[in-house]
Design a protein around this motif. Structure first.
Motif, mmCIF file in Angstrom:
data_model
loop_
_atom_site.group_PDB
_atom_site.id
_atom_site.type_symbol
_atom_site.label_atom_id
_atom_site.label_comp_id
_atom_site.label_asym_id
_atom_site.label_seq_id
_atom_site.Cartn_x
_atom_site.Cartn_y
_atom_site.Cartn_z
ATOM 1 N N ALA A 1 0.818 -1.214 0.000
ATOM 2 C CA ALA A 1 0.000 0.000 0.000
ATOM 3 C C ALA A 1 0.853 1.265 0.000
ATOM 4 N N GLU A 2 1.983 1.231 0.709
ATOM 5 C CA GLU A 2 2.817 2.428 0.847
ATOM 6 C C GLU A 2 4.086 2.389 -0.002
ATOM 7 N N SER A 3 4.253 1.320 -0.796
ATOM 8 C CA SER A 3 5.442 1.180 -1.650
ATOM 9 C C SER A 3 6.731 1.325 -0.842
ATOM 10 N N ILE A 4 6.760 0.629 0.281
ATOM 11 C CA ILE A 4 7.935 0.612 1.154
ATOM 12 C C ILE A 4 8.298 -0.837 1.463
ATOM 13 N N PHE A 5 9.557 -1.192 1.229
ATOM 14 C CA PHE A 5 10.013 -2.539 1.569
ATOM 15 C C PHE A 5 10.550 -2.521 3.000
ATOM 16 N N PRO A 6 9.950 -3.307 3.901
ATOM 17 C CA PRO A 6 10.425 -3.312 5.290
ATOM 18 C C PRO A 6 11.800 -3.959 5.397
ATOM 19 N N PRO A 7 12.576 -3.555 6.394
ATOM 20 C CA PRO A 7 13.949 -4.037 6.470
ATOM 21 C C PRO A 7 14.115 -5.365 7.207
ATOM 22 N N THR A 8 15.276 -5.978 7.005
ATOM 23 C CA THR A 8 15.789 -7.018 7.890
ATOM 24 C C THR A 8 16.829 -6.322 8.751
ATOM 25 N N ILE A 9 16.505 -6.068 10.014
ATOM 26 C CA ILE A 9 17.467 -5.362 10.861
ATOM 27 C C ILE A 9 18.500 -6.354 11.420
ATOM 28 N N ASN A 10 19.545 -5.813 11.997
ATOM 29 C CA ASN A 10 20.633 -6.594 12.627
ATOM 30 C C ASN A 10 21.436 -7.415 11.623
ATOM 31 N N LEU A 11 21.327 -7.080 10.349
ATOM 32 C CA LEU A 11 22.080 -7.810 9.321
ATOM 33 C C LEU A 11 23.397 -7.067 9.087
ATOM 34 N N GLU A 12 24.397 -7.412 9.898
ATOM 35 C CA GLU A 12 25.672 -6.706 9.884
ATOM 36 C C GLU A 12 26.758 -7.460 9.124
ATOM 37 N N SER A 13 26.728 -8.802 9.201
ATOM 38 C CA SER A 13 27.718 -9.642 8.512
ATOM 39 C C SER A 13 26.977 -10.741 7.775
ATOM 40 N N TYR B 1 18.268 -8.604 1.040
ATOM 41 C CA TYR B 1 17.409 -8.730 2.220
ATOM 42 C C TYR B 1 16.982 -7.393 2.808
ATOM 43 N N VAL B 2 17.099 -6.314 2.059
ATOM 44 C CA VAL B 2 16.730 -4.963 2.513
ATOM 45 C C VAL B 2 17.420 -4.701 3.866
ATOM 46 N N GLU B 3 18.727 -4.667 3.822
ATOM 47 C CA GLU B 3 19.529 -4.622 5.041
ATOM 48 C C GLU B 3 19.297 -3.360 5.885
ATOM 49 N N ASN B 4 18.806 -3.585 7.088
ATOM 50 C CA ASN B 4 18.809 -2.616 8.198
ATOM 51 C C ASN B 4 17.911 -1.390 8.067
ATOM 52 N N LYS B 5 17.594 -0.951 6.861
ATOM 53 C CA LYS B 5 16.716 0.211 6.703
ATOM 54 C C LYS B 5 15.668 -0.043 5.623
ATOM 55 N N ALA B 6 14.431 0.394 5.890
ATOM 56 C CA ALA B 6 13.369 0.289 4.896
ATOM 57 C C ALA B 6 13.736 1.115 3.670
ATOM 58 N N VAL B 7 13.302 0.646 2.495
ATOM 59 C CA VAL B 7 13.554 1.399 1.263
ATOM 60 C C VAL B 7 12.263 1.547 0.471
ATOM 61 N N LYS B 8 12.158 2.647 -0.247
ATOM 62 C CA LYS B 8 10.988 2.866 -1.090
ATOM 63 C C LYS B 8 11.151 2.115 -2.408
ATOM 64 N N GLY B 9 10.050 1.714 -3.006
ATOM 65 C CA GLY B 9 10.108 1.030 -4.284
ATOM 66 C C GLY B 9 8.771 0.413 -4.639
ATOM 67 N N ASN B 10 8.571 0.164 -5.909
ATOM 68 C CA ASN B 10 7.302 -0.381 -6.386
ATOM 69 C C ASN B 10 7.106 -1.814 -5.890
ATOM 70 N N ASN B 11 6.018 -2.032 -5.191
ATOM 71 C CA ASN B 11 5.704 -3.358 -4.655
ATOM 72 C C ASN B 11 4.264 -3.696 -5.024
ATOM 73 N N THR B 12 4.099 -4.346 -6.159
ATOM 74 C CA THR B 12 2.766 -4.630 -6.693
ATOM 75 C C THR B 12 2.307 -6.044 -6.380
ATOM 76 N N ILE B 13 3.237 -6.997 -6.440
ATOM 77 C CA ILE B 13 2.912 -8.397 -6.142
ATOM 78 C C ILE B 13 3.952 -8.933 -5.162
ATOM 79 N N ALA B 14 3.476 -9.594 -4.118
ATOM 80 C CA ALA B 14 4.372 -10.079 -3.074
ATOM 81 C C ALA B 14 3.941 -11.453 -2.584
#
Length: 409
Positions: free
Chosen positions: A356-368, A377-390
């Motif tokens: 709905a918001e075109s935001i990919f939620p993060p995987t936090i704590n992914l340091e190594s 894996y969308v490391e540590n911070k959410a990113v914007k982007g087109n998300n139509t089918i999931a």
């Protein structure tokens, strides 16, 4: 002709908030809901952290005498279901209640009620066991209570497939509506398993993280230093509805379910065989009539166990081929912890909000990153982007696999 199925309401109780918007705000921020357990009951157990809830207000949904009677998992499930109904704006006076059902699953059911009464019997005798023990500890009672309160008389039961429970509930509800047996179904899961007994059992399996001094970074899916999952509690429930039924009453459409794949590994009671997950994802896409290249995002099962994360990564690569490296994949369990039977319900809701918001939620704590876990894996911070089918993945002990395909509203 198969009927379209949409989501018109959602509700949650979680370590990151007891309503959808609070949960989603925390997910976007990359917040962790994991805390240290203070009780001395956990002193002899290796794991002393959990995603426990200390701000749930049952009195918002139930009377005081009901709160005393019903197990915590039932209270969570009921609260999430009421939130979903409220958002859907369904009129309980005019809807055909014979065609509305309830599929609220649970991996463990009324575990706390069971343990409390067992202790009572040992200390005070069998005559002191509650007459409500059986009806409040069985898994299906969350669905039963919602039915009693709403008057919904359609199909009602509780799925039980460990960590795949909620995805099975949502998927089976989707099929029921798609094939014309019901017009709407409340579907998801509820869980309240944070008890010394369950902790002792999982600790003996060496399945849970022991990063007790740093709870907020303990759940670290796909990281080379992950050492197990973190147990959490809560509920996630969706109101699924046939598209024309929803449209005719002017309901808010939050997203569409377009496919569902369910398979079994038939391999091992706890260890995964990634081929079962491969087939479940392929079936979800096949039934959705989409190609791998059409999928933008996967909310991974991603529990933060050494074997599980590698297995799921292999499965995604095999199911998606060359497109796997273009997918956004994240494990929101890095923030919520693992809610077992409720995990898929909450993750389905997060997936819908992501679209709905075109935001990919993060995987936090992914340091190594683990070299064997080499996707985006969308490391540590959410990113914007087109998300139509999931897709939203759920895999449970016993080799149970359930995958839901969603489309943006």
């Amino acid at each position: 002709m198969k009927r379209r199925v949409v989501v018109t309401g959602t509700g949650v109780v979680s370590p990151l908030g007891n309503d959808v918007e609070t949960l989603w705000d925390n997910i976007k921020k990359g917040s962790s809901g994991i805390k240290q357990l203070e009780s001395e009951e956990y002193n002899e157990i290796n794991t002393k952290i959990a995603g426990y809830i200390n701000d749930f207000q049952g009195e918002k949904y139930l009377e005081a005498k009901e709160i005393k009677k019903y197990d915590l998992f039932t209270q969570y499930g009921y609260a999430a279901a009421m939130q979903a109904l409220d958002q859907s704006k369904v009129n309980l006076d005019t809807v055909d209640k014979d065609r509305v059902g309830i599929y609220i699953g649970s991996g463990a059911g009324g575990l706390q009620t069971l343990l409390h009464n067992h202790k009572t019997m040992l200390e005070k005798g069998a005559n002191r066991v509650s007459p409500f023990l059986i009806p409040t500890s069985i898994n299906n009672i969350a669905s039963g209570l919602v039915a009693i309160k709403t008057g919904f008389r359609g199909p009602s039961f509780s799925t039980v497939s460990a960590c795949a429970t909620s995805n099975h509930a949502i998927g089976e509800a989707y099929l029921n509506i798609a094939h014309g047996y019901s017009d709407a179904i409340l579907a998801g899961g509820a869980e309240a398993t944070i008890t010394p007994l369950y902790f002792a059992g999982f600790s003996k399996m060496r399945a849970m993280s022991t990063e007790n001094d740093t709870p907020k970074t303990a759940s670290r899916p796909f990281d080379r230093n992950r050492d197990g999952f973190v147990m959490s509690e809560g509920a996630g429930v969706l109101f699924l509805e046939e598209y024309e039924h929803a449209k005719n009453r002017g309901a808010p459409i939050l997203g569409e379910i377009i496919g569902y794949g369910s398979t079994t590994d038939a391999y091992h009671i706890t260890a995964p065989d990634y081929q079962g997950a491969v087939k479940a994802m392929k079936l979800a896409m096949e039934r959705a009539q989409i190609q791998p290249e059409d999928v933008d995002y996967i909310n991974a099962h991603g529990t933060s166990t050494p074997a599980g994360d590698i297995s799921e990564t292999k499965a995604i690569k095999e199911a998606f081929g060359d497109h796997a490296k273009h997918l956004k994949v994240s494990s929101t369990k890095s923030m919520t912890g693992h809610l077992f039977g409720a995990a898929g319900g909450i993750e389905a809701i997060i997936t819908l909000k992501s679209m709905a918001e075109s935001i990919f939620p993060p995987t936090i704590n992914l340091e190594s990153p683990d070299p064997e876990c080499d996707l985006d894996y969308v490391e540590n911070k959410a990113v914007k982007g087109n998300n139509t089918i999931a897709l939203s993945n759920g895999f449970g002990f016993g080799g149970h696999n359930a995958v839901i395909a969603f489309k943006k509203a």
